[in-house]
Design a protein around this motif. Sequence first.
Motif, PDB file in Angstrom:
ATOM      1  N   UNK A  58       0.828  -1.368   0.058  1.00  0.00           N
ATOM      2  CA  UNK A  58      -0.070  -0.009  -0.052  1.00  0.00           C
ATOM      3  C   UNK A  58       0.823   1.169   0.042  1.00  0.00           C
ATOM      4  N   UNK A  59       0.714   2.144  -0.971  1.00  0.00           N
ATOM      5  CA  UNK A  59       1.313   3.367  -0.967  1.00  0.00           C
ATOM      6  C   UNK A  59       0.508   4.689  -0.358  1.00  0.00           C
ATOM      7  N   UNK A  60       1.137   5.394   0.166  1.00  0.00           N
ATOM      8  CA  UNK A  60       0.412   6.807   0.580  1.00  0.00           C
ATOM      9  C   UNK A  60       1.211   7.764   0.126  1.00  0.00           C
ATOM     10  N   UNK A  61       0.770   8.532  -0.917  1.00  0.00           N
ATOM     11  CA  UNK A  61       1.482   9.575  -1.612  1.00  0.00           C
ATOM     12  C   UNK A  61       1.175  10.854  -0.741  1.00  0.00           C
ATOM     13  N   UNK A  62       2.322  11.337  -0.214  1.00  0.00           N
ATOM     14  CA  UNK A  62       2.105  12.762   0.298  1.00  0.00           C
ATOM     15  C   UNK A  62       2.839  13.720  -0.346  1.00  0.00           C
ATOM     16  N   UNK A  63       2.913  13.669  -1.709  1.00  0.00           N
ATOM     17  CA  UNK A  63       3.809  14.493  -2.500  1.00  0.00           C
ATOM     18  C   UNK A  63       3.144  14.914  -3.845  1.00  0.00           C
ATOM     19  N   UNK A  64       3.236  16.283  -4.356  1.00  0.00           N
ATOM     20  CA  UNK A  64       2.605  16.901  -5.412  1.00  0.00           C
ATOM     21  C   UNK A  64       3.672  17.387  -6.304  1.00  0.00           C
ATOM     22  N   UNK A  65       4.253  16.595  -7.172  1.00  0.00           N
ATOM     23  CA  UNK A  65       5.380  17.025  -7.902  1.00  0.00           C
ATOM     24  C   UNK A  65       5.135  18.103  -9.146  1.00  0.00           C
ATOM     25  N   UNK A  66       6.125  18.715  -9.400  1.00  0.00           N
ATOM     26  CA  UNK A  66       5.921  19.548 -10.640  1.00  0.00           C
ATOM     27  C   UNK A  66       5.327  18.899 -11.900  1.00  0.00           C
ATOM     28  N   UNK A  67       5.577  17.593 -12.011  1.00  0.00           N
ATOM     29  CA  UNK A  67       5.275  17.041 -13.124  1.00  0.00           C
ATOM     30  C   UNK A  67       4.680  15.517 -12.728  1.00  0.00           C
TER      31      UNK A  67
END
Length: 218
Positions: free
Chosen positions: A118-127
């Motif tokens: 399970x992945x929790x994505x806590x980032x919002x990248x430029x791309x």
Amino acid sequence: VSRVPLNRPSCRITLAPRLFADHASLWPAVCARIREIIGTGRPVLIGTESVLDSEALASHLLAAGIAHSLLNARNDSEEAAIIARAGEAGRVTVATNMAGRGTDILLGPKVAERGGLHIINCQLNDARRIDRQLIGRCARQGDPGSVETWLSLDNRLLCKKLPPWLRRWLSRQCPITSPRLLAGVFSWPQGQQEKDDYLLRRRLLDHTKRQNRQLAFS
């Protein structure tokens, strides 16, 4: 451009995103979610945007008594070994978006039948492609897996691209779980940043061409 078909059908499950007012409310919620997931015997990989974010989350996990591995630029010599164990049952791995690339995450015994990584994505990248690289760490080669995106309004890209009035309005609605609303909140800043980066690369290419012509003439 030719689209290459998947080797095996994807079994990845994408869960609804969540938006919190700030990191102070995000990290405790992430810790509670991690405890819930590892209680089922599944491993969790959390993607953070920076070394500072990874260490902030690690301190909350430590305070909550949740054993974890921290993977960022400060321990690059061990990153391949750390990320290789990220698929073991109940393991918690906190990583920055650049860490552990090129190392496959193999699922431990009985992890697949429990739902996989399970992945929790806590980032919002430029791309968006960089976000997809993190998301692609789970459910590889037909394995089961799931992913969800949890962000806060003080995220770097949201602060940079969202107008202040909109961030103030959103902060009063937090925590927000509406997939339709958050799809726009997350995709619009990324689209604007990708457009800015494209124009910058285009201007750089035009400048290089002009410089080459001038050098050839001289």
